[in-house]
Design an enzyme around this catalytic site. Structure first.
Site, mmCIF file in Angstrom:
data_model
loop_
_atom_site.group_PDB
_atom_site.id
_atom_site.type_symbol
_atom_site.label_atom_id
_atom_site.label_comp_id
_atom_site.label_asym_id
_atom_site.label_seq_id
_atom_site.Cartn_x
_atom_site.Cartn_y
_atom_site.Cartn_z
ATOM 1 N N GLY A 1 0.833 -1.215 0.052
ATOM 2 C CA GLY A 1 -0.035 -0.051 -0.036
ATOM 3 C C GLY A 1 0.923 1.219 0.028
ATOM 4 N N MET A 2 0.262 2.441 0.032
ATOM 5 C CA MET A 2 0.818 3.787 -0.049
ATOM 6 C C MET A 2 2.003 3.747 0.976
ATOM 7 S SD MET A 2 -0.702 7.572 -0.566
ATOM 8 C CE MET A 2 -1.569 7.529 1.218
ATOM 9 N N ASP B 1 -4.243 -13.597 4.929
ATOM 10 C CA ASP B 1 -5.522 -12.768 5.349
ATOM 11 C C ASP B 1 -5.341 -12.442 6.827
ATOM 12 O OD1 ASP B 1 -7.885 -12.445 6.102
ATOM 13 O OD2 ASP B 1 -9.037 -14.133 5.047
ATOM 14 N N TYR C 1 -16.160 3.865 10.543
ATOM 15 C CA TYR C 1 -14.526 3.674 10.292
ATOM 16 C C TYR C 1 -13.873 3.894 11.487
ATOM 17 C CZ TYR C 1 -9.770 4.732 8.845
ATOM 18 O OH TYR C 1 -8.376 4.813 8.696
ATOM 19 N N LYS D 1 -11.748 1.162 13.578
ATOM 20 C CA LYS D 1 -10.108 1.354 14.157
ATOM 21 C C LYS D 1 -10.027 1.545 15.538
ATOM 22 C CE LYS D 1 -7.372 2.000 11.620
ATOM 23 N NZ LYS D 1 -6.261 1.146 11.288
#
Length: 284
Positions: A10-11, A36, A123, A127
């Site tokens: 990812g970024m 996973d 979200y 988190k």
């Protein structure tokens, strides 16, 4: 040290892996489909022979999370729990990336690391559950909250605004959401410095210093892109009527870093000036 970067394609993960390799650290990258993180057997099989495990994997689609909270919970909460349990088992330190969305976002002074947690959307809730899982199941951890990330290796706000400026004469950008634009390369550097400093287990904030709103940031983006910042117009978050609530104030404090003698990331505008050419793919 042996590093394992989960979500390493990812970024943020890409920049972190590049930095670790540059620093001659031993690093292994895991991403889908190799692992996973929502599957206990997969985590047990793949997470081993590591001293530091960095979890950059997340369900970050804020609006879809409102309708897919169960899916977001699996990635953002169950995944960190399984990683935390495995890190505890193998004696590895877990570095968990978290977010400003764990706060209500209605303040007007920088959020301290121990400020009241009150996420307003799916979200943020998922988190935050991930933070609790890490703290519950692993004794050796660093939870690093970040916000307003941009980087070379993925979709991000500066790239989007630059692209829109090529097809629009005017851009309407919100003025009532404040935060700290943060370069993924700078966050990667902070993660490395935290680990090398043997920072005590706890919560740290990994954002640039200073603050701006999306309007001010966009003006900087457009200026560096070689266009007139006057094309950026003002609007409010309410005008977009998005499914998920956004924090209106995402400015994070860095007291925990300062207490252990680890320098926070520099001012957002200074760092953007360094990053802009790379992010916007400008000729140098």
């Amino acid at each position: 040290m042996r590093w394992l970067v989960v979500g390493g394609k990812g970024m943020l993960g890409t920049d972190l892996v590049a930095l670790l390799e540059q620093e001659n650290e031993t690093v292994k990258v895991l991403d889908r489909p190799e692992i996973d993180i929502t599957d206990a057997l997969s985590v047990e099989k793949m997470v081993k022979d590591a001293d530091i495990v960095v979890n950059t994997a997340a369900f970050t689609a804020v609006d879809p999370a409102e309708e897919q909270e169960a899916a977001a919970f699996m990635v953002n909460a169950v995944g960190p729990e399984l990683l935390a349990r495995q890190c505890q088992k193998i004696g590895a330190r877990l570095v968990q990336i978290s977010t400003d969305y764990v706060f209500a976002g209605d303040g007007d002074t920088p959020y301290a690391e121990d400020a009241v947690l009150a996420p307003k959307g799916a979200y943020g809730r998922t988190k935050l559950a991930g933070e609790w899982a890490v703290r519950t199941y692993c004794t050796d951890y660093l939870i690093v909250r970040t916000a307003w990330l941009y980087g070379k290796h993925g979709k991000c706000f500066p790239k989007t605004m630059a692209a829109l400026s090529d097809t629009h004469d005017k851009l309407s950008v919100v003025t009532d959401e404040w935060g700290q634009p943060t370069w993924t390369r700078d966050l990667a550097d902070l993660l490395l410095r935290l680990v090398r400093a043997e920072a005590p287990s706890g919560i740290y904030h990994g954002t640039s210093q200073g603050k701006t709103n999306w309007y001010g940031f966009t003006q900087q983006i457009i200026a560096f892109y070689g266009k007139d910042p006057a094309m950026v117009g003002e609007t409010t978050a309410a005008a977009f009527n998005r499914p998920a609530p956004r924090p209106h104030y995402s400015v994070l404090g860095h007291t925990a870093l300062e207490k252990i003698g680890v320098a926070p990331i520099g001012d957002w505008q200074e760092r953007w000036e360094v990053a802009a050419a790379e992010i916007l793919e400008l000729e140098q």
